[in-house]
Design an enzyme around this catalytic site. Sequence first.
Site, PDB file in Angstrom:
ATOM      1  N   ASN A 144     -44.083  -0.289  14.246  1.00 45.26           N
ATOM      2  CA  ASN A 144     -43.466  -1.603  14.014  1.00 45.26           C
ATOM      3  C   ASN A 144     -42.389  -1.576  12.928  1.00 45.26           C
ATOM      4  OD1 ASN A 144     -44.996  -1.378  11.680  1.00 45.26           O
ATOM      5  ND2 ASN A 144     -46.352  -3.091  12.140  1.00 45.26           N
ATOM      6  N   LYS A 145     -42.091  -0.398  12.378  1.00 44.68           N
ATOM      7  CA  LYS A 145     -41.071  -0.299  11.330  1.00 44.68           C
ATOM      8  C   LYS A 145     -39.679  -0.155  11.943  1.00 44.68           C
ATOM      9  CE  LYS A 145     -44.133  -0.458   8.025  1.00 44.68           C
ATOM     10  NZ  LYS A 145     -45.405  -0.544   8.764  1.00 44.68           N
ATOM     11  N   HIS A 146     -38.658  -0.329  11.105  1.00 41.00           N
ATOM     12  CA  HIS A 146     -37.275  -0.238  11.594  1.00 41.00           C
ATOM     13  C   HIS A 146     -36.955   1.147  12.129  1.00 41.00           C
ATOM     14  CE1 HIS A 146     -36.432  -3.703   8.626  1.00 41.00           C
ATOM     15  NE2 HIS A 146     -36.665  -4.176   9.821  1.00 41.00           N
TER      16      HIS A 146
END
Length: 377
Positions: free
Chosen positions: A188-190
């Site tokens: 879910n991180k960039h």
Amino acid sequence: MIPVNEPLLTGNEKKYLAECIDTGWISSEGPFVRQFEQGIAARVSRRHGIAVSNGSVALEAAVAALGIGEGDEVIIPTFTIISCAAAVVRAGAMPVLIDSDPITWNIDAEKLKIKLKDEIDRKGNKKIKAIMVVHIYGLPVDMEPILELAEKYRLLIIEDAAEMLGQTYKGQPCGSYGDISTMSFYPNKHVTTGEGGMILTDSDALAEKCRSLRNLCFLAKKRFVHEELGWNFRMTNLQAAVGIAQMEQLDVFVIKKRKMGQKYTELLSDIKSIDLPVQKTDYAENIYWVYGIVLKDEIPFDAEEAMKRLGEKGIGTRPFFWPMHEQPVFKKMGFFKGESHPVAERISRRGFYIPSGLALTDNQINEVSRALHEVLA
């Protein structure tokens, strides 16, 4: 079902993974690992990057490398993921909790100032060794007053920038502050590597220590002779290959995240019974790692019920962090007795975030908006 998060893997991920397989470099010894470390370090203006298997162990190694241990205390926000407190507790130290700012949801610098004044100036507490700052959900912590307090009281700074790759504070990259910083590359991180993390520092000595700790503290000349206990926290070449492909698109991802956040704000601003994320402060523009909302008191149900109703309409959600002082595991340990942190308590019960992944489409954002209007009518 519109998932709360779906990563975007549309770049060179397959190409670089195929290169790993073709060359046989699939372990932590592969060349992509060092390339990824150098790329992240350069992006956040750090001298050293040390790739590890996830963001939680990055915190564990960072705390250990700083020599924090038995009898020490580390200030952390109560509103954060449990990894932050767990790293401190596992080191034998004690977390000291600070409540949140009600607008940004980050650690409240004024409350921190009061706490330090009371503990150090008045009580003469010499156990406090560090401040762990955690940038929450999209806006960075207001770092200037934190840095001033750290300098005044000679405290170390651990910067948890897990959610902030691509974000800046007054133009300086998040991940560049303090003695040591950590990042996460969860899906879910960039930037994702599936699982994965990074430790960042400008200190040659800390970097060397972290590299040793992540690799079982093998000695250079006598590999299987150990003077210290470390961990196997290594990142694989396969993970790093995905990370490099993701980094090539980071600037595009940041623009996309901000556009998603702006669209949500436009669509939801007429719902007066919820608080939306702050779009900008005088030190940063929201990067909308996730799009969080907080139910106002006139809503007769809490976040859990709102999430249930949205789930029935096919909308994925996730709750806000649960405060550290209310965690059952720490209550069993006898920690934080009698503590109350009202802001964190309120937003953890009335806050949640809606689909925010990079693969989210405009049509899906419209669907989420319609569902929210129905649930909160």
